[in-house]
Design an enzyme around this catalytic site. Structure first.
Site, PDB file in Angstrom:
ATOM      1  N   LYS A  21       0.849  -1.193   0.000  1.00  0.00           N
ATOM      2  CA  LYS A  21       0.000   0.000   0.000  1.00  0.00           C
ATOM      3  C   LYS A  21       0.879   1.235   0.000  1.00  0.00           C
ATOM      4  CE  LYS A  21      -4.543   0.765   0.271  1.00  0.00           C
ATOM      5  NZ  LYS A  21      -5.602  -0.063  -0.327  1.00  0.00           N
TER       6      LYS A  21
ATOM      7  N   GLY B  77     -26.950   1.263   2.501  1.00  0.00           N
ATOM      8  CA  GLY B  77     -26.173   1.972   1.487  1.00  0.00           C
ATOM      9  C   GLY B  77     -26.599   1.518   0.105  1.00  0.00           C
TER      10      GLY B  77
ATOM     11  N   GLY C 194     -25.024   2.845  -2.911  1.00  0.00           N
ATOM     12  CA  GLY C 194     -24.068   3.450  -3.836  1.00  0.00           C
ATOM     13  C   GLY C 194     -23.878   2.584  -5.061  1.00  0.00           C
ATOM     14  N   ASN C 195     -22.797   2.801  -5.791  1.00  0.00           N
ATOM     15  CA  ASN C 195     -22.584   2.095  -7.058  1.00  0.00           C
ATOM     16  C   ASN C 195     -22.537   0.581  -6.900  1.00  0.00           C
ATOM     17  OD1 ASN C 195     -22.493   4.444  -8.570  1.00  0.00           O
ATOM     18  ND2 ASN C 195     -20.294   4.713  -8.270  1.00  0.00           N
ATOM     19  N   VAL C 196     -21.774   0.104  -5.905  1.00  0.00           N
ATOM     20  CA  VAL C 196     -21.665  -1.343  -5.699  1.00  0.00           C
ATOM     21  C   VAL C 196     -22.995  -1.908  -5.222  1.00  0.00           C
ATOM     22  CG1 VAL C 196     -20.557  -3.169  -4.356  1.00  0.00           C
ATOM     23  CG2 VAL C 196     -19.180  -1.281  -5.252  1.00  0.00           C
ATOM     24  N   ALA C 197     -23.587  -1.269  -4.216  1.00  0.00           N
ATOM     25  CA  ALA C 197     -24.825  -1.788  -3.629  1.00  0.00           C
ATOM     26  C   ALA C 197     -25.980  -1.770  -4.626  1.00  0.00           C
ATOM     27  CB  ALA C 197     -25.186  -0.990  -2.385  1.00  0.00           C
ATOM     28  N   TYR C 198     -26.029  -0.759  -5.480  1.00  0.00           N
ATOM     29  CA  TYR C 198     -27.095  -0.709  -6.488  1.00  0.00           C
ATOM     30  C   TYR C 198     -27.004  -1.917  -7.412  1.00  0.00           C
ATOM     31  CZ  TYR C 198     -29.991   0.738 -10.403  1.00  0.00           C
ATOM     32  OH  TYR C 198     -30.952   0.766 -11.389  1.00  0.00           O
TER      33      TYR C 198
END
Length: 364
Positions: A80, A180, A182-186
């Site tokens: 990282k 949530g 958001g993009n992933v959850a949608y």
């Protein structure tokens, strides 16, 4: 902070300090373990309180990537980078060009990607100086937006967890509370809706909630009410630490499986849900679709091949739950054990990654 003692305790390999006065670059590259292959992990840009906080974050995040990549079955180690600075005002092209040269100087021991505070555009600038970067613009042959792939992996992992809890991996008719949207959850909701699940959703963004209600027939609830819903599965897909002292006593779900990072506020909360008989799909195993997808760029990105690998998250969650049952330990510890056992098997024949003709990088 006694740096070498800390590195020795958790077996870190390397810590690299990168400075460029002209651009203002102050970066720390942490390489935790390269037993499985070159270290892959994103570059985070953040306004740290001090240098010690930045070092600690780099080290912690690098170790987390070792476990995530190992549990995902990738031939990659963990690393990282943190860049000290305000991503809203301190960025410039020279900074990321200079950083790219530092990455190039590591000769493939570390491969970077986008993270908090950095963008695809930043990765493109890094790419001007080195090939050891993923998540670049699709024009350069990258994998593009990782959200749909991450969501598919969470969906597959959720099915595996459901099988352990209910005896079948079918989600038809199951009630799933998604925190949530958001993009992933949608995208996750889309998969769940297509299988016939009943959705309960919440988000601080009312437009996101309304979209899920209209597109998937979801029922909306206030953010504070999501934990106490009568549901089969709780899917945390927003901020971390939502499994805590306040929420655990409200949960009625038999399964916890979602896309959020760092879902357990403390490890003892993982112990608690284990004692309650809740099946938990550990976050860094179930949400590994993004890193699996981006790692495929190292072979020359192939969407079909990447998606096939992401489907394997089902089996990874199955193995975690088998280890949990075998050893009588909570799922979060079983996930660590899965990663550690894989690394240890490889360590017998390989101790440290060096660029040669037989690594993933030779296929680029």
């Amino acid at each position: 902070m006694e740096l070498f003692k800390y590195m020795e305790k958790y077996d870190y390999e390397q810590l690299v300090f990168c400075q460029d006065e002209q651009s203002g670059l102050k970066a720390i590259i942490a390489i935790h373990d390269t037993t499985l292959g070159p270290a892959l992990g994103g570059t985070r840009m953040w306004t740290y309180e001090n240098e010690e906080a930045a070092i600690e974050d780099a080290l912690r995040l690098a170790r987390g990537m070792t476990y995530k990549n190992a549990a995902a079955g990738l031939n990659l180690g963990g690393g990282k980078t943190v860049i000290i600075g305000d991503p809203r005002k301190d960025k410039n092209e020279e900074m990321f060009r200079a950083f790219g040269r530092y990455i190039q100087g590591l000769n493939g021991r570390y491969i970077t990607a986008e993270d908090v505070g950095t963008t695809v555009e930043d990765m493109d600038i890094i790419h001007d100086e080195t090939d050891y970067v993923t998540g670049i613009s699709p024009a350069f042959g990258s994998s593009g937006n990782p959200s749909p792939v991450t969501a598919y992996g969470v969906y597959r992992g959720m099915k595996a967890a459901a099988k352990a809890a209910f005896g079948t991996d079918s989600l038809e008719g199951k009630t799933i509370a998604v925190q949530g949207v958001g993009n992933v959850a949608y995208n996750l909701c889309r998969h769940l809706h297509e299988e016939g699940a009943n959705l309960i959703v919440t988000d601080i963004n009312k437009q996101s909630v309304q979209r899920a209600v209209e597109d998937f027939g979801a029922r909306a609830v206030d953010p504070d009410d999501i934990y106490s819903q009568d549901c089969d599965i709780y899917a945390p897909c927003a901020l971390g630490a939502t499994i805590n002292d306040d929420t655990i006593k409200q949960l009625k779900a038999k399964v916890i499986a979602g896309a959020a990072n760092n879902q357990l506020k403390e490890t003892r909360h993982g112990d608690q849900i284990h004692e309650m008989g809740i099946v938990y799909a550990p976050d860094y195993v179930i949400n590994a679709g993004g890193v699996i997808n981006v790692a495929d760029e190292l072979y020359g990105y192939n969407a079909e091949r990447a998606l096939k690998k992401v489907e394997g998250i089902y089996g990874n969650i199955e193995r975690v739950l088998e280890i949990s049952q075998r050893d009588g330990i909570p799922a979060y510890l079983a996930a660590d054990r899965l990663a550690e056992e894989r690394i240890e098997r490889m360590r017998r024949s390989r101790s440290q990654f060096l660029q040669n003709g037989h690594s993933v990088l030779s296929r680029r």
